[in-house]
Design a protein around this motif. Structure first.
Motif, PDB file in Angstrom:
ATOM      1  N   PRO A 155      -0.734  29.407  40.241  1.00 15.78           N
ATOM      2  CA  PRO A 155       0.092  28.369  40.864  1.00 15.78           C
ATOM      3  C   PRO A 155      -0.162  28.190  42.355  1.00 15.78           C
ATOM      4  O   PRO A 155       0.228  27.173  42.925  1.00 15.78           O
ATOM      5  CB  PRO A 155       1.528  28.832  40.590  1.00 15.78           C
ATOM      6  CG  PRO A 155       1.414  30.291  40.300  1.00 15.78           C
ATOM      7  CD  PRO A 155       0.088  30.479  39.650  1.00 15.78           C
ATOM      8  N   ASP A 156      -0.809  29.148  43.005  1.00 15.02           N
ATOM      9  CA  ASP A 156      -1.102  29.021  44.433  1.00 15.02           C
ATOM     10  C   ASP A 156      -2.338  28.161  44.700  1.00 15.02           C
ATOM     11  O   ASP A 156      -2.593  27.789  45.849  1.00 15.02           O
ATOM     12  CB  ASP A 156      -1.320  30.406  45.054  1.00 15.02           C
ATOM     13  CG  ASP A 156      -0.047  31.219  45.104  1.00 15.02           C
ATOM     14  OD1 ASP A 156       1.038  30.604  45.208  1.00 15.02           O
ATOM     15  OD2 ASP A 156      -0.121  32.457  45.022  1.00 15.02           O
ATOM     16  N   LEU A 157      -3.115  27.870  43.640  1.00 20.09           N
ATOM     17  CA  LEU A 157      -4.334  27.070  43.819  1.00 20.09           C
ATOM     18  C   LEU A 157      -3.976  25.596  43.776  1.00 20.09           C
ATOM     19  O   LEU A 157      -3.486  25.099  42.756  1.00 20.09           O
ATOM     20  CB  LEU A 157      -5.350  27.397  42.723  1.00 20.09           C
ATOM     21  CG  LEU A 157      -6.706  26.692  42.824  1.00 20.09           C
ATOM     22  CD1 LEU A 157      -7.462  27.173  44.057  1.00 20.09           C
ATOM     23  CD2 LEU A 157      -7.532  26.938  41.564  1.00 20.09           C
ATOM     24  N   PRO A 158      -4.201  24.849  44.869  1.00 19.21           N
ATOM     25  CA  PRO A 158      -3.851  23.424  44.885  1.00 19.21           C
ATOM     26  C   PRO A 158      -4.570  22.643  43.785  1.00 19.21           C
ATOM     27  O   PRO A 158      -5.712  22.957  43.420  1.00 19.21           O
ATOM     28  CB  PRO A 158      -4.298  22.961  46.276  1.00 19.21           C
ATOM     29  CG  PRO A 158      -4.301  24.196  47.105  1.00 19.21           C
ATOM     30  CD  PRO A 158      -4.723  25.297  46.176  1.00 19.21           C
ATOM     31  N   SER A 159      -3.889  21.618  43.268  1.00 18.51           N
ATOM     32  CA  SER A 159      -4.431  20.823  42.173  1.00 18.51           C
ATOM     33  C   SER A 159      -5.758  20.183  42.535  1.00 18.51           C
ATOM     34  O   SER A 159      -6.715  20.210  41.751  1.00 18.51           O
ATOM     35  CB  SER A 159      -3.425  19.732  41.781  1.00 18.51           C
ATOM     36  OG  SER A 159      -2.166  20.270  41.506  1.00 18.51           O
ATOM     37  N   VAL A 160      -5.834  19.575  43.718  1.00 21.63           N
ATOM     38  CA  VAL A 160      -7.048  18.863  44.107  1.00 21.63           C
ATOM     39  C   VAL A 160      -8.204  19.838  44.313  1.00 21.63           C
ATOM     40  O   VAL A 160      -9.366  19.504  44.056  1.00 21.63           O
ATOM     41  CB  VAL A 160      -6.804  18.015  45.374  1.00 21.63           C
ATOM     42  CG1 VAL A 160      -6.551  18.889  46.588  1.00 21.63           C
ATOM     43  CG2 VAL A 160      -7.954  17.053  45.616  1.00 21.63           C
ATOM     44  N   THR A 161      -7.900  21.063  44.726  1.00 27.27           N
ATOM     45  CA  THR A 161      -8.942  22.078  44.873  1.00 27.27           C
ATOM     46  C   THR A 161      -9.475  22.485  43.506  1.00 27.27           C
ATOM     47  O   THR A 161     -10.688  22.675  43.326  1.00 27.27           O
ATOM     48  CB  THR A 161      -8.397  23.309  45.607  1.00 27.27           C
ATOM     49  OG1 THR A 161      -7.823  22.893  46.855  1.00 27.27           O
ATOM     50  CG2 THR A 161      -9.492  24.324  45.873  1.00 27.27           C
ATOM     51  N   MET A 162      -8.575  22.627  42.539  1.00 27.60           N
ATOM     52  CA  MET A 162      -8.985  22.936  41.172  1.00 27.60           C
ATOM     53  C   MET A 162      -9.894  21.833  40.629  1.00 27.60           C
ATOM     54  O   MET A 162     -10.950  22.111  40.042  1.00 27.60           O
ATOM     55  CB  MET A 162      -7.748  23.072  40.296  1.00 27.60           C
ATOM     56  CG  MET A 162      -8.030  23.265  38.819  1.00 27.60           C
ATOM     57  SD  MET A 162      -8.667  24.913  38.472  1.00 27.60           S
ATOM     58  CE  MET A 162      -8.651  24.878  36.674  1.00 27.60           C
ATOM     59  N   ALA A 163      -9.505  20.583  40.827  1.00 23.67           N
ATOM     60  CA  ALA A 163     -10.293  19.460  40.315  1.00 23.67           C
ATOM     61  C   ALA A 163     -11.659  19.402  40.989  1.00 23.67           C
ATOM     62  O   ALA A 163     -12.693  19.293  40.320  1.00 23.67           O
ATOM     63  CB  ALA A 163      -9.536  18.157  40.529  1.00 23.67           C
ATOM     64  N   SER A 164     -11.686  19.473  42.326  1.00 20.57           N
ATOM     65  CA  SER A 164     -12.939  19.378  43.054  1.00 20.57           C
ATOM     66  C   SER A 164     -13.853  20.558  42.735  1.00 20.57           C
ATOM     67  O   SER A 164     -15.057  20.389  42.508  1.00 20.57           O
ATOM     68  CB  SER A 164     -12.667  19.325  44.565  1.00 20.57           C
ATOM     69  OG  SER A 164     -13.872  19.242  45.288  1.00 20.57           O
ATOM     70  N   GLY A 165     -13.286  21.762  42.695  1.00 21.23           N
ATOM     71  CA  GLY A 165     -14.081  22.944  42.395  1.00 21.23           C
ATOM     72  C   GLY A 165     -14.658  22.912  40.997  1.00 21.23           C
ATOM     73  O   GLY A 165     -15.831  23.233  40.773  1.00 21.23           O
ATOM     74  N   GLY A 166     -13.838  22.516  40.023  1.00 17.57           N
ATOM     75  CA  GLY A 166     -14.312  22.425  38.649  1.00 17.57           C
ATOM     76  C   GLY A 166     -15.424  21.409  38.489  1.00 17.57           C
ATOM     77  O   GLY A 166     -16.415  21.656  37.781  1.00 17.57           O
TER      78      GLY A 166
END
Length: 330
Positions: free
Chosen positions: A179-190
């Motif tokens: 839950p500490d990982l921002p959504s946009v970071t998850m999307a961009s990283g993936g």
């Protein structure tokens, strides 16, 4: 509950996200027919989108690099299965099938998640979820039109089912993120991981990585290859993800992902208007059953949300990466 005026904005953003995601198959078709491999299309789409979202992703972390470091494993798996596998299989399916049919097959990933949670985690589905799953599977039989004259290419069907497997992984992984990982970071990283792995496999000859840089046919016109590339990366990825993020902040992940089911309807409509593709009547009836079944599964989850959170939230493909990692309805 959000105020009525903000709810209207949230609904508009959720529909914008669904519409823009629904354009991906139509944009990709023009490139594939011009000689691009499906894998090259995915690399171009998610690679450019990851670059555009890199700055917002970095800002969202606000210097918390340790959060990203401890989530490198989940982000990598998410990129491999939820991004690279799902999109490569979907765009390969578009080579052989109408865009709407390929997307309907991919959406069966929601039913696969139900089976996964039952068989692996012992979470027996409730009656409404069972009814939705049976409706979706019945719709699959009609979409495949096994006894009709408009039989589908079995290679395309297999690619479409592969996309469903990738999408199921997308849903499961998106619901289990730190839950500490921002959504946009998850999307961009993936997306960055997915693009890098496909590019590497293409460079070593494991996957076909073909691209042409001349004019392509799009919407009945000859145009530059940059037009569908821009559409795929900016419209069908960046705008779609950002609109989805904004929608979930207003409506919450559950409601916005439920609205996102309209992506199927928009994909069929766009493919009809731009490509002249329209499934035969029996396939349209099957598609309606699949969408109704998926809606029942989502409705059951919305009802459960009134009494408590679900262990793994099943999000719409347009919104899963957006709500993942938020830790709350965003």
């Amino acid at each position: 509950m959000p105020h009525r005026s903000t709810t209207g904005v949230g609904l508009a953003l959720a529909l914008l996200s669904a519409v823009t995601f629904a354009t991906s198959g139509t944009f990709a078709r023009s490139l594939i027919e011009a000689g691009w491999s499906a894998e090259a299309v995915v690399v171009a789409r998610v690679g450019l989108a990851a670059l555009v979202l890199a700055l917002p992703a970095a800002l969202a972390l606000r210097g918390r690099a340790t959060v990203l470091r401890r989530n490198l494993g989940p982000v990598t798996v998410f990129g491999l299965l939820g991004v690279a596998t799902a999109q490569a299989c979907f765009f390969n399916a578009v080579r052989y099938l109408p865009v709407g049919v390929a997307l309907l097959l991919e959406y069966l990933g929601i039913v696969l998640v139900v089976g996964w949670m039952w068989l692996v985690h012992g979470q027996r589905p409730r009656r409404l979820t069972v009814a939705g799953s049976l409706a979706a599977l019945s719709g699959l039989g009609l979409v495949l039109d096994l006894t009709g004259t408009g039989r589908l290419d079995p290679v395309g069907v297999l690619w479409g089912l592969g996309a469903a497997v990738g999408l199921a992984g997308y849903f499961v992984l998106a619901g289990r993120v730190d839950p500490d990982l921002p959504s946009v970071t998850m999307a961009s990283g993936g997306m960055a991981v997915g693009a890098a792995v496909l590019a590497l496999l293409g460079l070593v000859g494991v996957l076909p990585l073909r691209a042409t840089f001349g004019a392509v046919d799009f919407a009945g016109q000859r145009t530059s290859w940059l037009v569908p590339i821009a559409g795929l990366s900016l419209v069908a990825a960046v705008v779609a993800y950002l609109a989805g993020i904004a929608a979930t902040r207003v409506l919450g992940a559950r409601l916005s992902s439920f609205i996102g089911l309209t992506e199927v309807m928009f994909a069929v409509l766009i493919a009809w208007l731009v490509l002249g593709e329209l499934p035969v009547p029996v396939q349209l009836a099957g598609g309606a059953l699949i969408v109704a079944g998926v809606a029942l599964v989502r409705l059951d989850e919305l009802r459960e949300g009134r009494t408590g959170p679900t262990p793994t939230r099943v999000e719409d493909p347009a919104l899963a990466a957006c709500s993942a990692g938020s830790g709350k309805p965003t």
